[in-house]
Design a protein around this motif. Structure first.
Motif, PDB file in Angstrom:
ATOM      1  N   LEU A  28       0.821  -1.209   0.000  1.00 19.94           N
ATOM      2  CA  LEU A  28       0.000   0.000   0.000  1.00 19.94           C
ATOM      3  C   LEU A  28       0.855   1.258   0.000  1.00 19.94           C
ATOM      4  CD1 LEU A  28      -3.009  -0.847   2.324  1.00 19.94           C
ATOM      5  CD2 LEU A  28      -2.788  -1.018  -0.147  1.00 19.94           C
ATOM      6  N   SER A  29       2.027   1.201   0.687  1.00 21.04           N
ATOM      7  CA  SER A  29       2.926   2.354   0.666  1.00 21.04           C
ATOM      8  C   SER A  29       4.350   1.849   0.837  1.00 21.04           C
ATOM      9  CB  SER A  29       2.573   3.329   1.791  1.00 21.04           C
ATOM     10  OG  SER A  29       2.960   2.763   3.033  1.00 21.04           O
ATOM     11  N   ASN A  30       5.328   2.707   0.569  1.00 22.84           N
ATOM     12  CA  ASN A  30       6.729   2.302   0.701  1.00 22.84           C
ATOM     13  C   ASN A  30       7.130   2.134   2.152  1.00 22.84           C
ATOM     14  OD1 ASN A  30       7.208   2.148  -1.999  1.00 22.84           O
ATOM     15  ND2 ASN A  30       7.838   4.304  -2.171  1.00 22.84           N
ATOM     16  N   GLU A  31       6.599   3.000   3.008  1.00 23.07           N
ATOM     17  CA  GLU A  31       6.906   2.933   4.428  1.00 23.07           C
ATOM     18  C   GLU A  31       6.426   1.609   5.011  1.00 23.07           C
ATOM     19  OE1 GLU A  31       7.220   6.272   6.959  1.00 23.07           O
ATOM     20  OE2 GLU A  31       8.893   5.927   5.574  1.00 23.07           O
ATOM     21  N   LEU A  32       5.139   1.369   4.819  1.00 26.57           N
ATOM     22  CA  LEU A  32       4.548   0.161   5.381  1.00 26.57           C
ATOM     23  C   LEU A  32       4.540  -0.923   4.297  1.00 26.57           C
ATOM     24  CD1 LEU A  32       1.599   1.963   7.182  1.00 26.57           C
ATOM     25  CD2 LEU A  32       3.693   1.119   8.228  1.00 26.57           C
ATOM     26  N   PHE A  33       5.749  -1.325   3.929  1.00 28.89           N
ATOM     27  CA  PHE A  33       5.914  -2.241   2.790  1.00 28.89           C
ATOM     28  C   PHE A  33       5.225  -3.585   3.023  1.00 28.89           C
ATOM     29  CE2 PHE A  33       9.231  -2.971   5.828  1.00 28.89           C
ATOM     30  CZ  PHE A  33       9.346  -4.341   5.866  1.00 28.89           C
ATOM     31  N   PHE A  34       5.060  -3.933   4.312  1.00 30.76           N
ATOM     32  CA  PHE A  34       4.543  -5.285   4.601  1.00 30.76           C
ATOM     33  C   PHE A  34       3.025  -5.369   4.495  1.00 30.76           C
ATOM     34  CE2 PHE A  34       3.417  -3.609   8.677  1.00 30.76           C
ATOM     35  CZ  PHE A  34       4.448  -2.731   8.993  1.00 30.76           C
ATOM     36  N   ILE A  35       2.374  -4.208   4.390  1.00 32.03           N
ATOM     37  CA  ILE A  35       0.917  -4.271   4.252  1.00 32.03           C
ATOM     38  C   ILE A  35       0.575  -4.246   2.769  1.00 32.03           C
ATOM     39  CG2 ILE A  35      -1.285  -3.228   4.886  1.00 32.03           C
ATOM     40  CD1 ILE A  35       0.041  -2.036   7.285  1.00 32.03           C
ATOM     41  N   THR A  36       0.471  -5.433   2.182  1.00 33.52           N
ATOM     42  CA  THR A  36       0.074  -5.504   0.783  1.00 33.52           C
ATOM     43  C   THR A  36      -1.443  -5.515   0.706  1.00 33.52           C
ATOM     44  OG1 THR A  36       0.047  -7.901   0.801  1.00 33.52           O
ATOM     45  CG2 THR A  36       2.106  -6.851   0.130  1.00 33.52           C
ATOM     46  N   GLY A  37      -1.926  -5.200  -0.475  1.00 30.21           N
ATOM     47  CA  GLY A  37      -3.367  -5.248  -0.672  1.00 30.21           C
ATOM     48  C   GLY A  37      -3.907  -6.626  -0.357  1.00 30.21           C
ATOM     49  N   TYR A  38      -3.122  -7.667  -0.702  1.00 30.85           N
ATOM     50  CA  TYR A  38      -3.623  -9.027  -0.490  1.00 30.85           C
ATOM     51  C   TYR A  38      -3.799  -9.349   0.986  1.00 30.85           C
ATOM     52  CZ  TYR A  38      -4.436 -13.978  -0.990  1.00 30.85           C
ATOM     53  OH  TYR A  38      -5.011 -15.211  -0.933  1.00 30.85           O
ATOM     54  N   ARG A  39      -2.840  -8.850   1.786  1.00 37.04           N
ATOM     55  CA  ARG A  39      -2.956  -9.123   3.221  1.00 37.04           C
ATOM     56  C   ARG A  39      -4.198  -8.483   3.805  1.00 37.04           C
ATOM     57  NH1 ARG A  39       2.513  -9.059   6.414  1.00 37.04           N
ATOM     58  NH2 ARG A  39       3.094 -11.159   5.804  1.00 37.04           N
ATOM     59  N   LEU A  40      -4.449  -7.244   3.399  1.00 38.58           N
ATOM     60  CA  LEU A  40      -5.667  -6.580   3.869  1.00 38.58           C
ATOM     61  C   LEU A  40      -6.895  -7.338   3.384  1.00 38.58           C
ATOM     62  CD1 LEU A  40      -5.092  -2.744   3.489  1.00 38.58           C
ATOM     63  CD2 LEU A  40      -5.217  -4.118   5.563  1.00 38.58           C
ATOM     64  N   PHE A  41      -6.805  -7.767   2.114  1.00 38.57           N
ATOM     65  CA  PHE A  41      -7.909  -8.492   1.514  1.00 38.57           C
ATOM     66  C   PHE A  41      -8.212  -9.789   2.286  1.00 38.57           C
ATOM     67  CE2 PHE A  41      -9.090 -11.881  -1.531  1.00 38.57           C
ATOM     68  CZ  PHE A  41     -10.353 -11.416  -1.873  1.00 38.57           C
ATOM     69  N   MET A  42      -7.116 -10.502   2.660  1.00 33.75           N
ATOM     70  CA  MET A  42      -7.288 -11.747   3.430  1.00 33.75           C
ATOM     71  C   MET A  42      -8.009 -11.486   4.739  1.00 33.75           C
ATOM     72  SD  MET A  42      -3.938 -14.183   3.264  1.00 33.75           S
ATOM     73  CE  MET A  42      -3.048 -13.100   4.279  1.00 33.75           C
ATOM     74  N   VAL A  43      -7.506 -10.466   5.451  1.00 38.69           N
ATOM     75  CA  VAL A  43      -8.110 -10.166   6.751  1.00 38.69           C
ATOM     76  C   VAL A  43      -9.575  -9.771   6.565  1.00 38.69           C
ATOM     77  CG1 VAL A  43      -8.019  -8.624   8.739  1.00 38.69           C
ATOM     78  CG2 VAL A  43      -5.912  -9.561   7.784  1.00 38.69           C
ATOM     79  N   ALA A  44      -9.840  -8.978   5.506  1.00 37.97           N
ATOM     80  CA  ALA A  44     -11.219  -8.575   5.242  1.00 37.97           C
ATOM     81  C   ALA A  44     -12.087  -9.804   4.973  1.00 37.97           C
ATOM     82  CB  ALA A  44     -11.273  -7.615   4.060  1.00 37.97           C
ATOM     83  N   MET A  45     -11.567 -10.734   4.173  1.00 40.17           N
ATOM     84  CA  MET A  45     -12.327 -11.957   3.860  1.00 40.17           C
ATOM     85  C   MET A  45     -12.620 -12.769   5.119  1.00 40.17           C
ATOM     86  SD  MET A  45     -13.241 -12.229   0.762  1.00 40.17           S
ATOM     87  CE  MET A  45     -13.707 -13.958   0.731  1.00 40.17           C
ATOM     88  N   VAL A  46     -11.613 -12.854   5.979  1.00 38.61           N
ATOM     89  CA  VAL A  46     -11.807 -13.606   7.219  1.00 38.61           C
ATOM     90  C   VAL A  46     -12.933 -12.975   8.041  1.00 38.61           C
ATOM     91  CG1 VAL A  46     -10.763 -14.186   9.438  1.00 38.61           C
ATOM     92  CG2 VAL A  46      -9.468 -14.522   7.330  1.00 38.61           C
ATOM     93  N   PHE A  47     -12.922 -11.637   8.093  1.00 38.02           N
ATOM     94  CA  PHE A  47     -13.943 -10.999   8.908  1.00 38.02           C
ATOM     95  C   PHE A  47     -15.327 -11.077   8.269  1.00 38.02           C
ATOM     96  CE2 PHE A  47     -10.334  -9.662  11.331  1.00 38.02           C
ATOM     97  CZ  PHE A  47     -10.832  -9.778  12.616  1.00 38.02           C
ATOM     98  N   VAL A  48     -15.370 -11.046   6.936  1.00 38.18           N
ATOM     99  CA  VAL A  48     -16.657 -11.246   6.258  1.00 38.18           C
ATOM    100  C   VAL A  48     -17.190 -12.645   6.591  1.00 38.18           C
ATOM    101  CG1 VAL A  48     -17.754 -11.579   4.010  1.00 38.18           C
ATOM    102  CG2 VAL A  48     -16.284  -9.595   4.396  1.00 38.18           C
ATOM    103  N   ALA A  49     -16.287 -13.640   6.516  1.00 40.17           N
ATOM    104  CA  ALA A  49     -16.711 -15.019   6.807  1.00 40.17           C
ATOM    105  C   ALA A  49     -17.224 -15.134   8.238  1.00 40.17           C
ATOM    106  CB  ALA A  49     -15.547 -15.982   6.583  1.00 40.17           C
TER     107      ALA A  49
END
Lengths: 240, 289
Positions: free
Chosen positions: B130-151
């Motif tokens: 998502l940004s250079n600073e927070l390199f470890f937060i990829t869109g996919y990781r957010l997406f995974m967490v979002a999917m888990v919470f939707v489930a």
């Protein structure tokens, strides 16, 4: 007189102990049949065998013309048999409303709205959990739950147990009302005197065997016998 | 240092979200059927590999949509054929059965797809940080967490507001009485099992996108998921949710200060919680309590 339920020669065991030793009984359609007997006589076991919860090893059970002897419990209930178990067995963590959504929707006159009309107290407490209810309210809920499968036969196991006399009267009034609705009723009770006041037919169970079968009034007239049956606490009560 | 800590907390939350998804399925099955499903990790693998096998034809989104229900169907067959005959027996029987099943699934996967890992392609836009600073937060990781919470939200709605869900909850308290109210409890158990396996299949697809596929990928997630249940309190689904996230974060944070203990800390946490609250964090209230 057609029978809603007949049981012939039931033998039921818990492990090795032989509890029912050839119990035969019949519940006539549209009537109240009382099954009486002292503690440990086998009353609850009889009902559990009829419901397929503790299946009989020998004997034959017929409910509304179907041989249900080997049927699983849910199929027996789905035939139109409402069961109010001993100790009420409310789902303690579920709300009153959720408790009422568990039974199979068989279709018929009983809906949750109608239940709330019959038991206004349950509507007031519909968001409370089962465990927050008083004993009387739990009994109402247990009966309400059994009515919601729109039963043709209602089986009640000691509905008066642990309830105040006033509440017991209310419960018995509802049982009479169900009879008026055309539901056949099999009632197991410690409270012999009161049961015989509303029952048409009666059986007495002792040590796993039927020792009396006949009219409820004839049994009620046999003062000595009734006294030997009645639980000490219930002896003085009448329906009045 | 702050960044490293944040990195590991994020990691922990993501891993924890997986524990939660796995543990909720395990919990459902344990609560209603008294089956300790050691093959749950195996179903995660099945979900991942189904997604891998069908994604060339249906794409990532199609695989995400189809793999969990297909896994649930396999779960239904397994429940019907292998597990149902063991209901009512000592839980040890089904435990041994599913333990063996876990090995069989792993070897079967190896046999069909080979022992080496397989990559599972995710859409390019999700792979970007998502940004250079927070390199470890990829869109996919957010997406995974979002999917888990939707489930989790959907599961909550199912259990709270549908008759099926209410009957499942009633059955975990007193299955005999549910049967006496005319409910086909065999069917109820099957459907409940399928819901649990659906969640395992979903975990498999999501994990495949993050870590790639390996026949052993389920094993590592299974133990922590059991611990999530125990920490949260057996029988309590909210407990399972909190328990999973808690051990995920605890493990992530420990990795900063004492990497070697990052796995052991999960067990230490469990021991401490069981010593202070023997029924787990939410143990007393019971399911949905």
């Amino acid at each position: 007189m057609t029978a809603a339920l007949t049981a012939e020669g039931l033998h039921t065991y818990y492990g090795k102990s032989h509890i029912l030793q050839g119990v035969s009984l019949a519940v006539a359609e549209g009537r109240i049949t009382a099954l009486l007997g002292r503690n440990g006589a086998g009353k609850t076991t009889t009902l559990r065998s009829l419901m397929g919860l503790t299946p009989a090893r020998q004997g034959k059970i017929t409910i509304f013309g179907e041989d249900t002897t080997r049927w699983p419990t849910f199929r027996i209930a789905a035939q139109g048999v409402g069961y109010v178990p001993e100790g009420r067995r409310i789902f303690a963590n579920l709300s009153v409303e959720e408790n009422l959504k568990v039974p199979l929707e068989r279709g018929g006159p009983w809906t949750i709205e109608r239940i709330f009309k019959l038991f206004p107290r349950l509507e007031e407490r519909k968001l409370n959990r089962g465990r927050q209810l008083s004993g009387g309210e739990q009994e109402m809920l247990s009966i309400a739950r059994a009515l919601l499968i729109n039963p043709r036969l209602l089986i009640l196991d000691e509905p008066s147990q642990g309830l105040a006399p006033l509440v017991v009267r209310e419960v018995f009034r509802i049982i009479q009302q169900m009879k008026a609705e055309g539901i056949s009723i099999l009632l197991v009770e410690q409270n012999a005197r009161m049961s015989l006041e509303i029952a048409d037919d009666a059986y007495v169970l002792d040590d796993g065997m039927i020792v009396y079968s006949g009219g409820a009034q004839e049994l009620a007239a046999d003062e000595a016998r009734v006294r030997s049956l009645a639980g000490a606490s219930a002896e003085e009560w009448t329906l009045a | 240092m702050t960044l490293l800590l944040l990195f590991n907390i994020t990691n922990g939350l993501i891993v924890g979200a997986f524990y939660v998804l796995m543990a909720l399925g395990l919990s459902l099955i344990l609560n209603l059927s008294n089956v300790i499903n050691f093959a749950h990790g195996g179903f995660l693998v099945i979900g991942g590999y189904i997604a891998y096998a069908i994604s060339p034809y249906v794409g990532f989104w199609g695989a995400l949509l189809l793999a969990p229900p297909l896994t649930a169907v396999i779960g239904l067959v397994v429940e019907r054929v292998l597990i149902r005959p063991l209901y009512g027996r000592d839980p040890l029987y089904s435990l041994l059965l599913t333990f063996g099943l876990a090995f069989m699934i792993e070897d079967l996967t190896r046999f069909i797809f080979g022992p080496q890992g397989k990559p599972f392609a995710i859409p390019a836009f999700l792979a970007q940080p998502l940004s250079n600073e927070l390199f470890f937060i990829t869109g996919y990781r957010l997406f995974m967490v979002a999917m888990v919470f939707v489930a989790i939200a959907l599961l909550f709605v199912l259990l709270r507001y549908t008759r099926l869900g209410i009957r499942i909850r009633a059955g975990t308290l007193d299955l005999e009485t549910v049967a006496a109210l005319g409910i086909n409890v065999r069917l109820l158990r099957s459907l409940n099992f399928a819901v649990g396996i659906f969640l395992a299949g979903l975990s498999g697809v999501l994990a495949a996108g993050q870590l790639g596929l390996e026949p052993t990928m389920g094993t590592g997630l299974l133990m922590p998921s059991f611990i999530a249940i125990i920490v949260g309190g057996i029988g309590s689904l909210p407990g399972t949710l909190v328990g999973g996230l808690l051990i995920g974060v605890a493990s992530g944070v420990t990795a900063v200060f004492f990497p070697a203990a990052s796995e052991a800390v999960i067990y230490v946490l469990m021991a401490v919680i069981l010593l202070t609250r023997p029924r787990g964090l939410f143990g007393e209230e019971g399911m949905m309590g």
